[in-house]
Design an enzyme around this catalytic site. Structure first.
Site, PDB file in Angstrom:
ATOM      1  N   ILE A 147       0.705  -1.153   0.024  1.00  0.00           N
ATOM      2  CA  ILE A 147       0.028   0.040   0.017  1.00  0.00           C
ATOM      3  C   ILE A 147       0.865   1.391  -0.014  1.00  0.00           C
ATOM      4  O   ILE A 147       0.565   2.184  -0.796  1.00  0.00           O
ATOM      5  CB  ILE A 147      -1.208   0.045   1.175  1.00  0.00           C
ATOM      6  CG1 ILE A 147      -1.801  -1.290   1.094  1.00  0.00           C
ATOM      7  CG2 ILE A 147      -1.791   1.390   1.296  1.00  0.00           C
ATOM      8  CD1 ILE A 147      -2.898  -1.512   2.248  1.00  0.00           C
ATOM      9  N   CYS A 186      -4.373   5.187   7.600  1.00  0.00           N
ATOM     10  CA  CYS A 186      -5.541   4.451   7.117  1.00  0.00           C
ATOM     11  C   CYS A 186      -5.096   2.809   7.480  1.00  0.00           C
ATOM     12  O   CYS A 186      -5.288   2.199   6.394  1.00  0.00           O
ATOM     13  CB  CYS A 186      -5.672   4.668   5.689  1.00  0.00           C
ATOM     14  SG  CYS A 186      -6.425   6.050   5.103  1.00  0.00           S
ATOM     15  N   ARG A 241      -4.127   1.034  11.160  1.00  0.00           N
ATOM     16  CA  ARG A 241      -4.745   0.401  11.911  1.00  0.00           C
ATOM     17  C   ARG A 241      -4.799   1.384  13.340  1.00  0.00           C
ATOM     18  O   ARG A 241      -3.850   2.096  13.424  1.00  0.00           O
ATOM     19  CB  ARG A 241      -3.836  -1.017  12.605  1.00  0.00           C
ATOM     20  CG  ARG A 241      -4.421  -2.173  11.630  1.00  0.00           C
ATOM     21  CD  ARG A 241      -5.685  -2.666  12.088  1.00  0.00           C
ATOM     22  NE  ARG A 241      -5.892  -3.909  11.041  1.00  0.00           N
ATOM     23  CZ  ARG A 241      -6.446  -3.781   9.998  1.00  0.00           C
ATOM     24  NH1 ARG A 241      -6.819  -2.506   9.127  1.00  0.00           N
ATOM     25  NH2 ARG A 241      -6.994  -4.855   9.208  1.00  0.00           N
ATOM     26  N   GLU A 282     -13.146  -0.407  17.706  1.00  0.00           N
ATOM     27  CA  GLU A 282     -14.163  -0.198  16.622  1.00  0.00           C
ATOM     28  C   GLU A 282     -15.252  -1.104  16.624  1.00  0.00           C
ATOM     29  O   GLU A 282     -15.077  -2.356  17.108  1.00  0.00           O
ATOM     30  CB  GLU A 282     -13.514  -0.644  14.951  1.00  0.00           C
ATOM     31  CG  GLU A 282     -12.193   0.675  14.756  1.00  0.00           C
ATOM     32  CD  GLU A 282     -11.687   0.107  13.358  1.00  0.00           C
ATOM     33  OE1 GLU A 282     -12.056  -0.697  12.497  1.00  0.00           O
ATOM     34  OE2 GLU A 282     -10.650   1.018  13.026  1.00  0.00           O
ATOM     35  N   HIS A 330     -13.292   3.368   8.844  1.00  0.00           N
ATOM     36  CA  HIS A 330     -12.700   2.188   8.157  1.00  0.00           C
ATOM     37  C   HIS A 330     -13.008   1.820   6.908  1.00  0.00           C
ATOM     38  O   HIS A 330     -13.470   0.596   6.705  1.00  0.00           O
ATOM     39  CB  HIS A 330     -12.880   0.864   9.247  1.00  0.00           C
ATOM     40  CG  HIS A 330     -11.580  -0.019   9.108  1.00  0.00           C
ATOM     41  ND1 HIS A 330     -11.131  -0.881  10.194  1.00  0.00           N
ATOM     42  CD2 HIS A 330     -10.822  -0.522   8.161  1.00  0.00           C
ATOM     43  CE1 HIS A 330      -9.903  -1.539   9.584  1.00  0.00           C
ATOM     44  NE2 HIS A 330      -9.844  -1.403   8.342  1.00  0.00           N
TER      45      HIS A 330
END
Ligand code: MLT
Length: 316
Positions: free
Chosen positions: A151, A229, A231, A260, A278
């Site tokens: 990523i 973006c 954790r 979450e 998320h």
């Protein structure tokens, strides 16, 4: 016929692929842990996204289980050592949502630079606050990428397209890889000292847990903007709130939270925080890809013993 539980909402392609391969998919989403425990022994494999947590207790009860597939990258909702102990292979789909997550990070950078969500709410409310929403350009600014794997590398590539300078920190990255990507590989302190924006793309583990804390932020440029973006657990949320209030951090764009779902949070209501629930990997494109890949991986393993992207493959 081998039974595969689809325990979280996944694109319909997942069920279709499993059926085509001659497996029996059973879709049962939103089960409570005790409901899952009561039926888990029926299944040869389980496909999850992030809603289901496969604890040690559940894995112990899964007497027929051979494989777990995570339609996504993070496996922090699966007790991998417990799976390894029971010779259950755990596979993820690390490439399926890379681009979506990277694009969300880029959208967050732009939103932070130009206050887009705040200006949108203000304009809808009939205010006309031109002065308040003066932004900054990205051209020529420095982006620090912490974690330059799948990523992070795509984020770096897109940021360079926006004419940003990119510094990357990743203990696993070689100089050769940095050269291929066109980023400058630096230590974390140098990245912190020189970046105008810092985006994190690391997994959560003992080394990254709480890494965005008071000490780390004190090493950053005053007025830096942060993007998470990855954790939630990599942040010490109270320290970040304090740094936002003092102006050490000018803005935070946050897609993930320590706890979450986050329906209440110390960041909520802060003007300098852009918050999303998320959703970085939640695009139609990525969800189809990860659902198809997870189904194919399970079929390949159950029918042919082939492991793809197995987290614990060497131990099974
Ligand atoms: C992932 O790990 O794949 C992403 O964070 C998306 C998700 O958890 O659903």
């Amino acid at each position: 016929m081998k039974k595969v539980l689809i325990a979280d909402k996944a694109d319909a392609i997942c069920e279709k692929v499993l059926r085509e391969k001659g497996l029996e998919p059973i879709v049962k989403t939103g089960m409570k842990p005790e409901e899952l425990k009561a039926c888990i022994a029926e299944f040869d494999a389980i496909i999850v996204r992030s809603a289901t947590t496969l604890t040690c207790e559940l894995i112990q009860a899964a007497t027929k289980l051979k494989a777990v597939a995570r339609a996504g990258s993070g496996v922090d909702n699966i007790d991998v050592p417990a799976c390894t102990g029971k010779k259950v292979v755990v596979m993820n789909t690390p490439f399926g949502n890379t681009v979506s997550t990277a694009e969300h990070a880029i959208a967050m950078i732009m939103a932070l630079a130009r206050h887009i969500p705040q200006a949108n709410s203000s304009t809808h409310a009939g205010k006309w606050e031109k002065k308040k929403f003066e932004g900054v350009e990205l051209t020529g600014k420095t982006l620090g990428v912490v974690g330059c794997g799948n990523i992070g590398a795509v984020v770096a590539d897109r940021a360079m397209g926006l004419k940003m300078k990119v510094l990357a920190y990743d203990p696993l990255m070689t100089a050769e890889r940095a050269g291929e990507l066109g980023v400058k590989m630096v230590g974390l302190e140098e990245l912190y000292k020189n970046s105008d924006f810092i985006t994190y793309h690391v997994v959560i583990n003992p080394a990254t847990k709480g890494m965005i804390n008071k000490e780390a932020m004190a090493k950053m440029k005053k007025g830096v903007r942060l993007i998470n973006c990855a954790r939630g657990g990599i942040m010490v949320e109270a320290d970040i709130k304090e740094a936002l209030q003092s102006g050490q951090i000018a803005g935070l764009a946050c897609d993930v939270y320590v706890k979450e779902p986050a329906t209440e949070h110390i960041f909520f209501g802060m003007e300098s925080v852009i918050a999303t629930p998320h959703i970085a990997a939640s695009t139609k494109d990525a969800q189809v890809t990860v659902a198809r890949q997870a189904a194919e991986q399970i079929a390949d393993y159950l029918l042919n013993g082939k492991k793809t992207c197995a987290i614990n493959g060497d131990k099974i």
